[in-house]
Write a protein that holds these residues in place. Sequence first.
Motif, short mmCIF file in Angstrom:
data_model
loop_
_atom_site.label_atom_id
_atom_site.label_comp_id
_atom_site.label_asym_id
_atom_site.label_seq_id
_atom_site.Cartn_x
_atom_site.Cartn_y
_atom_site.Cartn_z
N ARG A 12 -12.09 5.74 -2.91
CA ARG A 12 -12.49 6.21 -4.23
C ARG A 12 -13.98 6.52 -4.22
NH1 ARG A 12 -12.38 1.80 -8.74
NH2 ARG A 12 -13.91 1.04 -7.28
N THR A 13 -14.32 7.65 -4.81
CA THR A 13 -15.73 8.02 -4.96
C THR A 13 -16.29 7.33 -6.21
OG1 THR A 13 -15.26 9.98 -6.28
CG2 THR A 13 -15.33 10.27 -3.88
N PRO A 14 -17.63 7.26 -6.34
CA PRO A 14 -18.21 6.64 -7.53
C PRO A 14 -17.78 7.31 -8.85
CG PRO A 14 -19.87 6.83 -5.82
CD PRO A 14 -18.65 7.59 -5.34
N ASP A 15 -17.46 8.60 -8.82
CA ASP A 15 -17.04 9.28 -10.05
C ASP A 15 -15.54 9.20 -10.29
OD1 ASP A 15 -16.36 11.04 -8.04
OD2 ASP A 15 -17.29 12.78 -8.96
N GLY A 16 -14.80 8.42 -9.46
CA GLY A 16 -13.40 8.14 -9.73
C GLY A 16 -12.39 9.02 -9.02
N ASP A 17 -12.83 9.92 -8.14
CA ASP A 17 -11.87 10.72 -7.37
C ASP A 17 -11.27 9.87 -6.27
OD1 ASP A 17 -12.41 12.96 -8.91
OD2 ASP A 17 -13.88 13.76 -7.50
N LEU A 18 -9.96 10.01 -6.05
CA LEU A 18 -9.26 9.26 -5.01
C LEU A 18 -8.88 10.21 -3.89
CD1 LEU A 18 -8.05 6.43 -4.32
CD2 LEU A 18 -5.88 7.34 -5.17
N TYR A 19 -9.20 9.82 -2.66
CA TYR A 19 -8.90 10.62 -1.48
C TYR A 19 -7.97 9.85 -0.55
CZ TYR A 19 -12.47 13.95 -2.80
OH TYR A 19 -13.19 14.90 -3.47
N TRP A 41 -9.86 7.26 -11.28
CA TRP A 41 -9.69 5.93 -10.69
C TRP A 41 -10.91 5.04 -10.91
CZ3 TRP A 41 -5.41 3.93 -8.08
CH2 TRP A 41 -4.33 4.80 -7.98
N ASP A 42 -11.94 5.56 -11.58
CA ASP A 42 -13.12 4.74 -11.87
C ASP A 42 -12.85 3.72 -12.97
OD1 ASP A 42 -12.85 7.01 -13.51
OD2 ASP A 42 -14.98 7.06 -13.98
N GLY A 43 -11.68 3.78 -13.60
CA GLY A 43 -11.30 2.79 -14.60
C GLY A 43 -10.85 1.47 -14.00
N TYR A 44 -10.77 1.42 -12.67
CA TYR A 44 -10.36 0.19 -11.99
C TYR A 44 -11.55 -0.48 -11.37
CZ TYR A 44 -5.65 1.75 -12.74
OH TYR A 44 -4.49 2.15 -13.34
N HIS A 45 -11.59 -1.79 -11.55
CA HIS A 45 -12.65 -2.60 -10.95
C HIS A 45 -12.43 -2.71 -9.44
CE1 HIS A 45 -15.76 -5.61 -10.75
NE2 HIS A 45 -14.94 -6.46 -10.20
N GLN A 46 -11.16 -2.83 -9.04
CA GLN A 46 -10.81 -2.92 -7.63
C GLN A 46 -9.47 -2.23 -7.38
OE1 GLN A 46 -11.03 -7.20 -7.00
NE2 GLN A 46 -12.90 -6.87 -5.83
N LEU A 61 -0.34 1.45 -4.02
CA LEU A 61 -1.67 1.01 -4.42
C LEU A 61 -1.56 0.13 -5.66
CD1 LEU A 61 -3.98 4.16 -4.19
CD2 LEU A 61 -3.79 2.26 -2.59
N VAL A 62 -2.47 -0.82 -5.76
CA VAL A 62 -2.58 -1.65 -6.96
C VAL A 62 -4.01 -1.53 -7.45
CG1 VAL A 62 -2.53 -3.99 -7.88
CG2 VAL A 62 -0.83 -3.28 -6.21
N GLY A 63 -4.16 -1.24 -8.74
CA GLY A 63 -5.48 -1.19 -9.36
C GLY A 63 -5.65 -2.36 -10.31
N TYR A 71 -2.05 -2.81 -12.17
CA TYR A 71 -1.14 -1.68 -12.26
C TYR A 71 -0.75 -1.26 -10.86
CZ TYR A 71 -2.52 -1.27 -17.12
OH TYR A 71 -2.74 -1.51 -18.45
N ILE A 72 0.53 -0.96 -10.66
CA ILE A 72 1.01 -0.54 -9.36
C ILE A 72 1.31 0.95 -9.40
CG2 ILE A 72 3.42 -1.14 -9.87
CD1 ILE A 72 3.65 -1.93 -6.88
N TYR A 73 0.90 1.64 -8.35
CA TYR A 73 1.18 3.06 -8.17
C TYR A 73 2.06 3.19 -6.93
CZ TYR A 73 -2.56 4.21 -11.45
OH TYR A 73 -3.34 4.33 -12.57
N PRO A 74 3.33 3.57 -7.09
CA PRO A 74 4.20 3.69 -5.93
C PRO A 74 3.85 4.90 -5.07
CG PRO A 74 5.35 4.42 -7.89
CD PRO A 74 4.01 3.90 -8.34
#
Length: 109
Positions: A12-19, A41-46, A61-63, A71-74
Amino acid sequence: MRGDRRNSASARTPDGDLYFFAGTGIPTNMFKPPVKVGNGWDGYHQIAGGDDMTGDGIGNLVGRTVDGALYIYPGDGTGHFGDRSYFRRPSGWKASGGAASRTSPAPGI
């Protein structure tokens, strides 16, 4: 996260983009170039993942939010993820400092 048993990674980038970085299976060139698979994805702490938590053989993934909600993302087998589902909000997750993921056979993040 692709179900091919190769190491893969998400970042995750600092601006919330997920790669997503698909594994190649080649030790000297482990990952293919990154592919953007999401934003916000910047709404997640981890974020943690790589393990199959839904029983379909594909990593997820789990956020974790700042207040401890999980939250789980299948994973869909292509490096992308389905809609999130509320996983749980156990009292100990916020206090423990983070979500955890088993790193065997291969880390997902």
